[in-house]
Write an enzyme that holds these catalytic residues in place. Structure first.
Site, mmCIF file in Angstrom:
data_model
loop_
_atom_site.group_PDB
_atom_site.id
_atom_site.type_symbol
_atom_site.label_atom_id
_atom_site.label_comp_id
_atom_site.label_asym_id
_atom_site.label_seq_id
_atom_site.Cartn_x
_atom_site.Cartn_y
_atom_site.Cartn_z
ATOM 1 N N ASP A 138 0.874 -1.165 0.000
ATOM 2 C CA ASP A 138 0.000 0.000 0.000
ATOM 3 C C ASP A 138 0.916 1.221 0.000
ATOM 4 O O ASP A 138 2.109 1.112 0.322
ATOM 5 C CB ASP A 138 -0.874 -0.050 1.255
ATOM 6 C CG ASP A 138 -1.701 1.194 1.438
ATOM 7 O OD1 ASP A 138 -2.300 1.668 0.459
ATOM 8 O OD2 ASP A 138 -1.737 1.710 2.577
ATOM 9 N N ASP A 179 -0.244 5.084 0.942
ATOM 10 C CA ASP A 179 -0.530 6.052 1.994
ATOM 11 C C ASP A 179 -0.493 5.392 3.367
ATOM 12 O O ASP A 179 -1.116 4.341 3.583
ATOM 13 C CB ASP A 179 -1.902 6.679 1.777
ATOM 14 C CG ASP A 179 -1.947 7.525 0.506
ATOM 15 O OD1 ASP A 179 -1.022 7.406 -0.319
ATOM 16 O OD2 ASP A 179 -2.906 8.294 0.339
#
Length: 305
Positions: free
Chosen positions: A92, A94
């Site tokens: 991922d 953020d």
């Protein structure tokens, strides 16, 4: 009686905690709660491996998770024989590869970061559907001039501690690396270039003829289901068994890709995500992932040369 399988339980003490007394506490947990004998090896002053035989992995994993709640350390349980077989890592972006939530940085330009942050938090906790949350948040961005925004954000984002050396080490080990983000493609590509990743996937914001954000996205939404699909597509392209893939993220929309990968790591994740993820890492450096793979400080130093 079912056959026992060899597992490794990796102890990683949190950065600001003293390791003193922790090892004996974990040893008591292994013998008293997991009912197992063990062998022990030290990886670093704050990381140890315990090899043990277990009959029921799922039950043992549940006990490990319950034990780790509110502890100043993490315990990661996995099959011992396959821990170094990892060939694909999907991250991922953020709050994982970078510290910030990019959509909140964009919202700051319009002074609406609090509204956007509230929706983001609910989405990452799994309280609302990701697609709906993205639609709501992107709608709030309507009217923002995006002419210079991406270059400015490149200067504002902070790459998470340990990410650069982790990427270097994994590439040296021959791993394929990618970022699959519910954020936005300009910054995902920037992170890809900064870290030498092989793939970057994220969402695209719509703009009008004057480069003003129109409050919509273009193309497929990179949600939890799409992240899982992308992981499988990348694995297939490289002839990698998904069981030899690792997914790392912090939000509820990362759980699906963790489930299709052979292993998943929740990085300083939301409580609900930690309870559902295969493993949790709550330290200050993502380089600690290498301890989970069984590499010692000496090994890591060699990898980073």
């Amino acid at each position: 009686m079912s056959a026992k399988t060899l597992y490794v339980l990796t102890l990683i003490v949190h950065d600001d905690q003293s390791p003193e007394g922790v090892v004996s506490t974990v040893e008591t947990f292994i013998t008293g709660s997991l009912h197992a004998t063990f062998g022990k090896a030290q990886l670093s002053p704050r990381a140890w491996d315990f090899e043990l035989e277990l009959e029921g992995y799922e039950e043992a994993l549940k006990l490990v998770k319950e034990h780790c709640l509110h502890q100043p350390y993490d315990l990661i349980l996995q099959p011992s024989l396959t821990r170094r077989d990892k060939q694909l890592f999907i991250f991922d972006m953020d709050s994982t590869l970078i510290y910030q939530e990019v959509i909140e940085l964009i919202a700051a330009y319009a002074g609406i970061e609090d509204k956007v942050a509230e929706i983001t938090t609910r989405a990452m906790n799994g309280e609302i559907d990701f697609n709906e949350s993205l639609k709501e948040r992107v709608g709030l961005l309507r009217g923002i001039d995006s002419t210079r925004i991406w270059k400015e954000l490149e200067e504002k984002i902070e790459i998470t501690n340990g990410v650069r050396p982790l990427s270097k080490a994994l590439k040296k080990l021959g791993c394929v690396l990618g970022v699959c983000s519910g954020g936005f493609i300009p910054l995902a590509n920037h992170i890809k270039n900064e870290l030498g990743l092989d793939y970057a996937y994220a969402n695209t914001l719509g703009v009008d003829e004057n480069n003003i954000l129109n409050g919509e996205t273009i193309g497929d939404i990179v949600n939890g289901e799409r992240k899982a699909e992308l992981l499988l597509e990348i694995a297939k392209k490289h002839g990698i068994d998904p069981q030899n893939a690792v997914a790392i993220g912090d939000g509820a929309n990362d759980l699906r890709m963790m489930s299709v990968a052979g292993f998943g790591i929740a990085w300083n994740a939301k409580p609900k995500v930690q309870l559902q993820a295969p493993a949790c890492l709550n330290t200050k450096s993502l380089l600690d992932v290498l301890y989970i793979l069984g590499y010692s400080d000496v090994d890591i130093k060699d990898l980073l040369q």
